[in-house]
Design a protein around this motif. Structure first.
Motif, short mmCIF file in Angstrom:
data_model
loop_
_atom_site.label_atom_id
_atom_site.label_comp_id
_atom_site.label_asym_id
_atom_site.label_seq_id
_atom_site.Cartn_x
_atom_site.Cartn_y
_atom_site.Cartn_z
N UNK A 537 0.81 -1.32 0.15
CA UNK A 537 -0.28 0.05 0.34
C UNK A 537 0.96 1.34 -0.15
N UNK A 540 1.16 2.92 -3.43
CA UNK A 540 -0.50 3.58 -3.65
C UNK A 540 -0.51 5.29 -2.83
N UNK A 541 0.21 5.13 -1.06
CA UNK A 541 -0.09 6.24 -0.85
C UNK A 541 1.08 7.50 -1.22
N UNK A 543 2.72 7.16 -4.14
CA UNK A 543 1.89 8.24 -5.22
C UNK A 543 1.10 9.33 -5.20
N UNK A 544 -0.18 9.78 -4.28
CA UNK A 544 -1.34 9.91 -3.56
C UNK A 544 -0.55 11.32 -3.38
N UNK A 545 0.21 11.33 -2.90
CA UNK A 545 0.40 12.55 -2.02
C UNK A 545 1.93 13.55 -2.80
N UNK A 547 1.19 12.85 -6.38
CA UNK A 547 0.86 13.39 -7.24
C UNK A 547 0.49 14.65 -6.76
N UNK A 548 0.08 14.91 -5.45
CA UNK A 548 -0.62 16.31 -5.29
C UNK A 548 0.60 17.55 -4.97
N UNK A 549 1.48 16.92 -4.27
CA UNK A 549 2.45 18.95 -3.89
C UNK A 549 3.46 18.02 -4.02
N UNK A 551 7.17 16.56 -3.95
CA UNK A 551 7.71 16.31 -2.74
C UNK A 551 8.56 15.28 -3.50
N UNK A 555 12.78 9.22 -1.59
CA UNK A 555 12.70 9.87 0.09
C UNK A 555 11.41 9.03 1.01
N UNK A 556 10.30 9.96 0.45
CA UNK A 556 9.64 9.77 0.98
C UNK A 556 8.67 8.48 0.93
N UNK A 560 8.64 6.05 4.61
CA UNK A 560 7.57 5.44 5.41
C UNK A 560 7.99 3.81 5.20
#
Lengths: 638, 368
Positions: A537, A540-541, A543-545, A547-549, A551, A555-556, A560
């Motif tokens: 998962x 998914x998380x 790429x959602x982030x 795509x929106x901001x 970042x 690294x993220x 995670x």
């Protein structure tokens, strides 16, 4: 001859009365009292011994293996058994079944009777044993005689003799063996390698459905679980499977035992007296020598209470003896001995459980089409445990043994039932073991139903019993000189006396024993589950982030993943707790900073002081909870 | 930048801020991210005396990727939030089903493959969660559902600039209430009052009878459970256009429930009551007592099912339904175990409902 005479007499009689009564001759009959041979009786009532249509081959396999195991264990010989089941003439449903062992064999002059004559057995003693007491092998011989023109082939070698070979058939009408051929086998033709042994080969007419075939496989696999000291080679037209010997330890053989006086009846008493014939023993002496837990004083007391005069034991008549029986029924004796029983034992059952064989049927596609091939697979569990109870059920000493194998290669729940080391494969639903499993809660393992159902949500089981979600094998073994079977088929055990109570305490005991380990196993599984979920998962998380901001995706993702691992290993638990207080606590901790965000009726007037998503909850002033609805009705406006 | 574009920007910024917070938690603070979402349901539904409607309480739930159950949920919420942002950025519009398809995918490797959503219910829940998180109704995300509400009468709507006159002379059809309410505007209302009925079949009958023309009324139905657009239309007509609203539903617990949905709101949408509920609406019928007052023939009455009884008993327990009149009506139902549909008046003739029953009730209430 007799029947002819009867007919003549009848004819004479009818001729005299014909004119008056006009009864047709054929309606007149007379009952003939014939004696039926044991062999004929058992062939006509083969269901009594379990030999019914579908099950003939299954029962034959059972009988042959059990005879072989008994024959080895009696002299503490590590068993080596070769069993073969192959189609001979598929058009006519003919099968060749053969079984060879390294047991004690049968003396040559006894072979024909032991193989062919029903109710001839070395097993008629009070003792824990397998087998159907002189019926099994005879059934195979009789069926072979009845259905085919082939002789039964037998090789036998007992310790005192050289090897003999026989061609045998059964005279079903008289229960007598027919020896077609007998010879002393020369060394180069020998079938039996060791010092002693026995081999039998029979042709049987039978159908074999896939279901029964699987039962045969199950039977052999399960037999190997409780007899890990035996080598069993099983050969069919589909392949050869060898169950290896996994231990050299054998259980102590069971011993013959004196009957317990609570079980005394006229027959056992008279038999005891008969045994001491011409020895001038008193009744008191016979009692104390023929029954367990019967001291000389106790025997004396019983004879006195029966008010019997002193005389030679064989002079008492049945009216006198029945008094002794009655008194014994009402007298308290010590519990019966259990040391003559032969349980599987912790060591041997554990070996069996940790190397559980099962037969796998593989479909193999070759040039000549697809074919099934047999292979053996060994299941290694993550943990096992053993527990046992010695108890008395219906005056019979009984040992309950229970084992658990959990996790590892074990895919799902399964119950194994054994009685005197014989696997029980049919009628599981009505067996006392089923009730026991239903009634012992898995909370004894320190785990909850919820946990189990969450962890094993993918398990397909028709049952709602939680334990059946677990990858667990539960083994029950009951041994006794008399197993309380539920039916004549001897496939399930009844809940008699305190048997169930002891089985339950045995299983509870085991649940407690494995509790810590299973909890650890569950935790490991949960952690694995979680890590897998994170792995699946996080992308998914991330790429959602991303795509929106703006970042750093890599690294993220890495951060995670590392955090997730830390969290699962427990390093991060305190931090998460801090940010996850329940709402009540939160109210107490931070009562300020509550912005009231009310949207107006147009739905677009939401004003937010800052974009803190965590406090964006719209909150109203709900000071009063008093319910009241004003509803316009006739009296509001008139 | 137009007002609409500004609002767009505002909403996408909210979503971006959610993403920022989550990213910050992971990268900077090194803590498990978590979303705090108001709890929806009976135990977090509060009656507000002041507003005369159901509102959401202060209970919240934490959704963070910290348990096997919540890891997928957390991912679903973020994926849905991102999809909504995309939809807004692309200035497109979608139904809730469309959002489900747009975010459809599989999770896991070959051995453990699962669907990202187990069904549309999951994605609907995620949309709801984003509404709660951002405090923005989903219509403003340009996410709508299929229209099912219907309207008829002297009212003119503007949908994205196209004028729609709902006062159709033929009496033969009604207008669907658009669900893309961002594009919807009420231009003109000439009616004296608004009448809401439970079902479209009843609406058709009333329309056909010439009721609209005779009483200068707007007829409206949610075709059963009303969607949000229908509820909002009713509210706007009552509060912005100052038109009295009356409600007629079947005399059974479900019908009563639907009538109350307009008037006091519902537990599942209590967070949105401010936009959806019309507290001034008058529930006029059909009362359980009407069955006996109008002496509905026995054959036209229906026996209450066990579910009806359960529902009525449930309703009686709700703290916001303690009004004497509802208690009396529910007790009457529980006692007689009979229910009745509005259609039952057809037994007295096809025009009885529109010509006799409704005017009677409206007169009693002082609406006409």
């Amino acid at each position: 001859m007799t029947s002819k005479v009867t007919t003549e007499v009848l004819e004479k009689g009818t001729r005299q009365t014909k004119t008056i009564l006009e009864i047709p001759q054929k309606h007149k009959s007379k009952i003939n009292y014939n004696r039926k041979a044991e062999s004929e009786f058992f062939v006509d009532n083969s269901a009594l011994a379990g030999f019914t249509g579908e099950r003939i081959l299954y029962m034959s396999v059972r009988e042959l293996i059990e005879n072989s195991l008994d024959s080895c264990e009696i002299n503490h010989i590590l068993p080596v058994i070769h069993l073969s089941l192959k189609p001979l003439d598929p058009l006519n449903d003919l099968w060749t079944i053969s079984c060879k062992d390294n047991g004690i064999g049968i003396p040559s002059e006894k072979v024909p009777v032991a193989v062919c004559s029903f109710l001839t057995s070395g097993k008629y003693v009070e003792k824990q044993q397998r087998g159907l007491f002189g019926v099994g092998l005879k059934m195979i011989a009789a069926f072979s005689t009845k259905d085919t023109d082939h002789p039964l082939k037998v090789w036998s070698k007992s310790e005192e003799e050289s090897e003999f070979y026989f061609d045998l058939r059964t005279d079903i009408g008289t229960n007598k063996p027919i020896t077609l051929f007998k010879k002393n086998v020369k060394n180069n033709e020998s079938q039996i390698e060791g010092n002693s042994g026995f081999k039998v080969q029979a042709i049987l007419r039978a159908k074999l459905s896939p279901v029964t075939k699987n039962k045969i496989y199950d039977y052999i696999s399960q037999t190997s679980i409780v007899n890990p000291y035996a080598i069993i080679v099983f050969e069919t037209d589909e392949g050869k499977v060898t169950f290896k010997r996994r231990t050299d330890t054998m259980p102590y053989p069971s011993l013959e035992v004196l009957p317990h006086p609570s079980d005394m009846d006229l027959k056992t008493l008279k038999k005891a007296i008969l045994n001491f014939m011409n020895q001038k023993t008193t009744l008191q002496g016979i009692l104390s020598n023929s029954f367990q837990k019967m001291s000389n004083d106790k025997a004396k007391d019983i004879v006195n209470r029966a008010g019997l005069a002193a005389k030679p034991a064989d002079q008492y008549d049945e009216h006198e003896l029945i008094k002794v029986v009655n008194i014994c029924k009402h007298t308290k004796f010590q519990s019966p001995n259990t040391d003559h029983l032969s349980p599987i034992g912790e060591k041997i059952l554990t070996v069996g459980m940790t190397s559980e064989y099962s037969i796998i049927q593989n479909k193999v596609t070759t040039n000549s089409g697809s074919q099934t091939q047999l292979t053996a697979k060994i299941l290694k569990p993550a943990l096992t445990a053993y527990s046992s109870r010695i108890c008395v059920v219906n005056n019979r000493p009984t040992i309950v043994e229970c084992g658990i194998a959990y996790g590892g290669d074990i895919p799902s729940f399964k119950l194994y039932r054994f009685a005197n080391k014989i696997p029980l494969l049919y009628d599981e639903g009505s067996d006392v073991a089923r009730e026991v499993i239903s009634e012992v809660g898995i909370n004894k393992m320190g785990i909850s139903k919820k946990e189990v159902k969450e962890q094993f949500s993918n398990v397909e089981t028709r049952s709602d019993r939680t334990v059946e979600y677990l990858p667990i094998h539960i083994f029950f073994h009951i041994c006794s000189t008399k197993i309380p079977y539920k039916t004549a088929g001897k496939e399930s055990i009844a809940s008699e006396g305190d048997l169930k109570k002891y089985m339950k305490s045995c299983l509870s005991d085991l649940y407690r024993k494995v509790s810590a380990q299973i909890r650890r196993e569950l935790k490991t599984k949960e952690d694995e589950n979680k890590l897998r979920l994170y792995k699946h998962y996080i992308p998914f998380i991330v790429s959602a982030i991303s795509e929106s901001i703006k970042i750093d995706t890599k690294k993220l993702s890495n951060a995670f993943q590392i955090m997730a691992e830390k969290y699962v290993s427990g390093e991060l638990s305190n931090i998460t707790k801090q940010i996850l207080p329940n709402s009540d606590q939160k109210k107490r901790i931070e009562p300020v900073n509550k912005k009231i965000n009310l949207s107006n009726s147009n739905g677009n007037g939401i004003k937010l002081s800052k974009f803190d998503t965590r406090s964006n909850v719209s909150k109203q002033s709900n000071k009063t909870n008093s319910p009241k609805i004003n509803i316009s009705r006739k009296n509001t406006k008139k | 930048m137009t007002l609409k574009d500004k609002r767009h920007q505002e909403i996408t910024n909210k979503i971006r801020n959610i993403m920022k917070d989550v990213g910050n938690d992971i990268l900077v603070k090194g803590i498990m991210p978590s979303l705090e979402i108001p709890k929806v349901g009976y135990d977090n539904t509060v009656w507000s005396d002041e507003k005369r409607m159901l509102t959401i309480g202060e209970k919240t739930v934490q959704i963070g990727p910290n348990s096997s159950k919540k890891i997928p949920t957390f991912a679903q919420y973020l994926v849905m939030a991102n999809a909504i942002r995309k939809l807004l950025d692309e200035e497109m519009e979608s139904t809730i089903r469309g959002m489900y398809y747009a975010t459809l995918s599989t999770v896991g490797d070959e051995k453990n493959q699962q669907k990202f959503w187990s069904g549309q219910d999951d994605s609907d829940d995620a949309i709801k969660a984003i509404e709660l998180l951002t405090n923005v109704p989903r219509e403003e995300f340009a996410v709508t559902s299929k229209p099912k509400g219907m309207i008829s009468g002297p009212i003119t709507l503007s949908v994205g600039g196209d004028l729609i006159d709902c006062n159709l002379g033929s009496k033969a059809t009604s207008q669907l209430i658009p669900t893309n309410i961002r594009d919807l505007e009420i231009v003109k209302v000439k009616a004296d009052f608004v009448m809401v009925v439970e079902k479209d079949t009843v609406l058709n009958n009333i329309r056909k009878s010439g009721f609209i023309q005779k009483y200068n009324a707007i007829l409206l139905t949610g075709s059963g459970e009303p969607d949000r657009a229908t509820r909002m239309m009713v509210k706007m007509l009552n509060e912005k256009w100052k038109k009295p609203v009356v409600i007629f539903a079947d005399a059974d617990p479900w019908g009563l429930g639907i009538a109350l949905r307009y008037k006091i709101g519902s537990e599942s949408l209590s967070y949105d009551s401010d936009r959806l509920v019309t507290p001034n609406a008058m529930v006029l019928g059909m009362m359980f007592s009407d069955i006996y007052e109008y002496n509905i023939p026995k054959v036209a009455r229906l026996a209450a099912t066990p579910e009806d009884m359960n529902r009525a008993n449930d309703m009686k327990k709700k703290p916001w339904l303690q009004d004497k009149r509802w208690k009396k009506e529910l007790d009457l139902f529980l006692g007689r175990k009979e229910k009745c549909e509005l259609d039952a008046f057809f037994k007295y003739g096809f025009k009885y409902l529109a010509d006799t029953y409704l005017p009677n009730k409206l007169r009693e209430a002082g609406v006409i």
